[in-house]
Design an enzyme around this catalytic site. Structure first.
Site, PDB file in Angstrom:
ATOM      1  N   ASP A  59       3.695  10.549   7.450  1.00 34.91           N
ATOM      2  CA  ASP A  59       2.914   9.235   7.085  1.00 34.91           C
ATOM      3  C   ASP A  59       2.258   8.609   8.157  1.00 34.91           C
ATOM      4  O   ASP A  59       2.923   8.326   9.177  1.00 34.91           O
ATOM      5  CB  ASP A  59       4.008   8.291   6.138  1.00 34.91           C
ATOM      6  CG  ASP A  59       4.058   8.992   4.566  1.00 34.91           C
ATOM      7  OD1 ASP A  59       3.012   8.821   4.000  1.00 34.91           O
ATOM      8  OD2 ASP A  59       5.097   9.236   4.254  1.00 34.91           O
TER       9      ASP A  59
ATOM     10  N   ASP B 216      -2.252 -15.957   2.339  1.00 35.17           N
ATOM     11  CA  ASP B 216      -1.846 -14.606   2.512  1.00 35.17           C
ATOM     12  C   ASP B 216      -0.589 -14.430   3.185  1.00 35.17           C
ATOM     13  O   ASP B 216      -0.809 -14.537   4.556  1.00 35.17           O
ATOM     14  CB  ASP B 216      -3.250 -13.772   2.790  1.00 35.17           C
ATOM     15  CG  ASP B 216      -3.032 -12.374   2.735  1.00 35.17           C
ATOM     16  OD1 ASP B 216      -2.058 -11.855   2.514  1.00 35.17           O
ATOM     17  OD2 ASP B 216      -3.923 -11.691   2.664  1.00 35.17           O
TER      18      ASP B 216
ATOM     19  N   GLU C 218      -1.757  -8.309   7.548  1.00 35.80           N
ATOM     20  CA  GLU C 218      -3.058  -8.445   7.630  1.00 35.80           C
ATOM     21  C   GLU C 218      -3.565  -9.976   7.527  1.00 35.80           C
ATOM     22  O   GLU C 218      -4.442 -10.294   8.329  1.00 35.80           O
ATOM     23  CB  GLU C 218      -3.731  -7.652   6.708  1.00 35.80           C
ATOM     24  CG  GLU C 218      -3.223  -5.999   6.802  1.00 35.80           C
ATOM     25  CD  GLU C 218      -2.190  -5.605   6.018  1.00 35.80           C
ATOM     26  OE1 GLU C 218      -1.596  -6.389   5.712  1.00 35.80           O
ATOM     27  OE2 GLU C 218      -1.899  -4.444   6.053  1.00 35.80           O
TER      28      GLU C 218
ATOM     29  N   SER D  47      -4.533  -8.622  -6.124  1.00 33.23           N
ATOM     30  CA  SER D  47      -4.168  -7.733  -7.498  1.00 33.23           C
ATOM     31  C   SER D  47      -4.598  -6.346  -7.173  1.00 33.23           C
ATOM     32  O   SER D  47      -5.923  -6.266  -6.658  1.00 33.23           O
ATOM     33  CB  SER D  47      -4.335  -8.205  -8.595  1.00 33.23           C
ATOM     34  OG  SER D  47      -5.969  -8.301  -8.982  1.00 33.23           O
ATOM     35  N   ALA D  48      -4.014  -5.276  -7.750  1.00 28.32           N
ATOM     36  CA  ALA D  48      -4.567  -3.808  -7.729  1.00 28.32           C
ATOM     37  C   ALA D  48      -5.961  -3.661  -8.620  1.00 28.32           C
ATOM     38  O   ALA D  48      -6.638  -2.972  -8.316  1.00 28.32           O
ATOM     39  CB  ALA D  48      -3.520  -2.962  -8.190  1.00 28.32           C
ATOM     40  N   GLN D  49      -6.025  -4.734  -9.500  1.00 31.59           N
ATOM     41  CA  GLN D  49      -7.151  -4.505 -10.564  1.00 31.59           C
ATOM     42  C   GLN D  49      -8.542  -4.962  -9.706  1.00 31.59           C
ATOM     43  O   GLN D  49      -9.483  -4.348  -9.701  1.00 31.59           O
ATOM     44  CB  GLN D  49      -6.878  -5.316 -11.562  1.00 31.59           C
ATOM     45  CG  GLN D  49      -5.979  -4.759 -12.490  1.00 31.59           C
ATOM     46  CD  GLN D  49      -4.666  -4.753 -12.282  1.00 31.59           C
ATOM     47  OE1 GLN D  49      -4.120  -5.916 -11.517  1.00 31.59           O
ATOM     48  NE2 GLN D  49      -3.747  -3.760 -12.325  1.00 31.59           N
TER      49      GLN D  49
END
Length: 716
Positions: A330, A367, A371, A399-401
């Site tokens: 990875d 945040d 990052e 959000s992932a959306q």
């Protein structure tokens, strides 16, 4: 691979209120520990049991020979001449020493594992568990002893409690001390959902609370399996070890037939050879050195894995690691440091870098990812910007959306919205609010991606402007993946050994290609999914290659099961750990390279000592054969190139050397031959030079030295 697992700094930042419990780190147990030596000495005599010796054909033959010479000595006490009786006694003693030394080697290898098992047993406590009838902390609680828990039971564990059994966290989040298992004193976060939900019985909750669903019955827990494995109770011989055992057994049978056939020839020639001399000849002909050390080498190989906090479920897995041709690694946390860091702000035309940095910092104040924190740090360091604690703002989480995050600043004229995120998401957001992306943005994003970095686009929407000016792109933040130091050199070493490295990443092909070039891997798989990982493994295996990989999530389980060497992270899910054939207690993805090195060291050690064992038999032939048959066949005296004093001293010197070389090689068998990342050809040449040539020269010197000592002491 879970981002949470691979970013230790992120884990450290996610802190909880903790109690100060004492933790400890496991230290390696020295092979020269007096307690281990005492236990090994006692076990050496216990292993004289013929039922135990029968598992090792070579040493079983030596033990049978020792019994026969013992009987012969007793007979000579009453009937034989004194010189012959003394000679048979000496041969008998050293033959028994040969068996005991081989037993001692195996017992020493087992000793460190037993010591570690004892330490683990001390960490295993019988605690009272609070069993729940449903997944509700406020529900009815029944107090039961931990051994009464069964798979599927729900238990509540609060700060200060010992987790009563292996399980999955289904509710809550807590800081857990796992030092009893991993040796690592730093607490870890365990929470429901995701890839950090697995907990191990015997570890302690330091803060908050969790509800755990038990996944193992008593006697089947991770700690039970670990104790069994490090003790060697469940160690099975590997395929290569079985094959070598068959070879050694075959050589033993051949030499046994040869030695038995020699006596009729000697009798026919008018000069019978004594039983003690024939048995001494047999013991020196068969490969007793490797026969006595083979089991110890295998046990020590698994022990070296345990010393690195890797639990190998079988010796087969350790051996397969030594034969691996392809490593799937990875990117995040293995090849790179794990945290992408903001390295520069790239504004679009008409926007100052200061304005872009200000907007980027405002959108990142809440945040908590590495990052996000790096963006705030870069803006503060470059422009001296300060955080405003009283800022009237509403922070928008990622959000992932939406694939973006940001902040809404409340002002007199309305709301000033700032967003940062993936390029396509921000462009869509800008277009929806009356702006446009433009070719300039595409060019900057492509340039950053080609350089191996991650572009993060920043845009804002200001109130009160005309529709065409309401939304605009301010610029791009470059997030740079930092490749770990020394990785290129390490991959070059693996390449010399014939191992191919493939980087696995979810990045786009451009970013993946740039990082692959910088790191020096042979190939990469971009935008990886569980399906593409599985497909890649099967393709490599169809080409006749052995594949190793790491994983921690439930979605990694199929690939871990398919790989020849699958290393699951201890922080991973139960499904991943059950699918893998190794578990890394430190949850360090980079450990895969060390696992391969340990496997190769096991194979190299076995090969080196087998070469030495077969080579040193040559000198014994020159010692015993002239001594046994020179009277019958005087021409054989020409083979006595060592000039050994008498037939008795020649035989006794060879038998003594045969026993002492086993004890001398025990440290090498347990520690392993030093691993060097070189190709198979160079490795073979080195082994033949050191262990082949050395295996021929050392016995000549050793046997001659022992002969001189015997003569000086008037024992020959």
């Amino acid at each position: 691979m879970s981002k949470e697992i691979l970013e230790p700094q992120q884990q450290e930042e996610k802190t909880l209120a903790t109690k100060n419990w004492k933790t400890r780190r496991k230290g390696g147990v020295s092979i020269f520990n007096p307690a281990i030596i005492r236990r090994a000495t006692i076990d050496s005599f216990k292993k004289l049991d013929p039922r135990w010796q029968a598992k090792n054909p070579v040493m079983f033959v030596v033990e049978v020979g020792s019994v026969i010479t013992t009987i012969e000595f007793v007979r000579l006490l009453f009937t034989g001449p004194a010189p012959e009786t003394g000679f048979v006694l000496a041969v008998t003693i050293w033959l028994w020493f040969t068996v005991l030394f081989a037993n001692f080697a195996e017992a020493m290898a087992e000793g460190r594992g037993k010591a570690q098992a004892d330490t683990l047993r001390k960490s295993r406590t019988t605690t009272i568990a609070r069993r729940l009838t449903r997944a509700d902390r406020s529900g009815p609680i029944e107090e039961v002893a931990a051994p009464q828990l069964r798979k599927g039971d729900l238990v509540l564990v609060e700060a200060g409690d010992v987790i009563p059994g292996d399980g999955e966290v289904i509710e809550g989040v807590a800081s857990v001390d796992e030092s009893a298992i991993t040796g690592e004193s730093a607490p870890v976060i365990r929470e429901s959902g995701g890839d950090r939900s697995a907990v191990t019985g015997g570890t302690r909750v330091l803060s908050d609370w969790i509800i755990v669903q038990v996944t193992a019955n008593p006697g089947e827990t991770f700690l039970d399996r670990m104790i069994s494995l490090v003790e060697g109770a469940s160690r099975q011989k590997t395929p290569n070890e079985i094959a070598l055992n068959i070879l050694l057994a075959s050589l033993t049978i051949i030499f046994l037939i040869v030695v038995v056939a020699l006596e009729p020839f000697a009798i026919y020639s008018g000069s019978a050879v004594s039983v003690a001399t024939l048995i001494a000849l047999l013991v020196c002909l068969i490969p007793t050195t490797i026969g006595g050390l083979l089991s110890a080498i295998g046990i020590a190989g698994m022990d070296r894995m345990v010393q690195r906090n890797v639990l190998a479920m079988s010796g087969r897995a350790v051996e397969a690691a030594g034969d691996v041709d392809v490593l799937l690694l990875d990117k995040t946390g293995t090849i790179t440091l794990g945290n992408r860091m903001a390295s520069r702000f790239v504004p679009l035309k008409g926007v100052s870098e200061h304005d872009l940095a200000s907007a980027a910092m405002l959108s990142s104040l809440a945040d908590e990812t590495p990052e996000g924190r790096s963006i705030v740090t870069l803006a503060q360091e470059r422009y001296g910007m300060q955080e405003d604690a009283h800022l009237p703002a509403t922070f928008i989480p990622f959000s992932a959306q939406t694939r973006m995050s940001g902040v809404d600043l409340d002002g007199d004229g309305g709301t000033h919205a700032i967003r940062k995120g993936a390029a396509d998401s921000i462009k869509s957001y800008v277009v929806e609010n009356g702006g446009e992306g433009g070719d300039e943005l595409d060019e900057i994003v492509t340039t950053i991606a080609k350089a191996g970095s991650t572009p993060l686009v920043v845009a804002d929407v200001r109130p009160g402007n005309f529709k065409g000016e309401r939304a605009r792109v301010l610029g791009v933040i470059e997030l740079k993946d930092v490749v770990k130091g020394g990785m290129r050199e390490r991959f070059e070493q693996l390449r010399k050994m014939g191992i191919r490295t493939i980087m696995i990443t979810g990045d786009n092909p451009l970013t993946a290609s740039a990082i692959a070039r910088e790191a020096g891997v042979d190939d990469f798989l971009a935008q990886a999914t569980p399906e593409t990982k599985m497909k890649l493994i099967k393709e490599q295996q169809l080409g006749g290659r052995l594949v190793a990989m790491t994983g921690d999530g439930t979605n990694d389980a199929p690939a871990l099961a398919q790989a020849d060497v699958g290393v699951a992270m201890n922080t991973g899910t139960q499904a991943a750990k059950e699918a893998a054939n190794m578990v890394d207690l430190d949850s360090n993805p980079t450990k895969l390279i060390e696992v391969v090195e340990v496997g190769k060291q096991l194979l190299i050690t076995r090969g080196a000592l087998t070469t030495f064992s077969i080579a040193n038999d040559v000198a014994k032939y020159f010692a015993i054969i002239p001594a046994a048959f020179s009277i019958t066949y005087p021409a054989l005296n020409v083979l006595n190139i060592m000039g050994l004093a008498t037939p008795h001293s020649a035989v006794l010197s060879a038998v003594i050397f045969n026993a002492l070389i086993i004890i001398a090689l025990i440290p090498l068998a347990l520690r392993g031959v030093k691993y060097r990342p070189v190709g198979a050809g160079a490795l073979l040449q080195r082994n033949l030079l050191i262990y082949g040539l050395g295996g021929i020269i050392i016995p000549f010197l050793g046997i001659k030295l022992i002969d001189l000592i015997l003569v000086a002491l008037h024992l020959a």
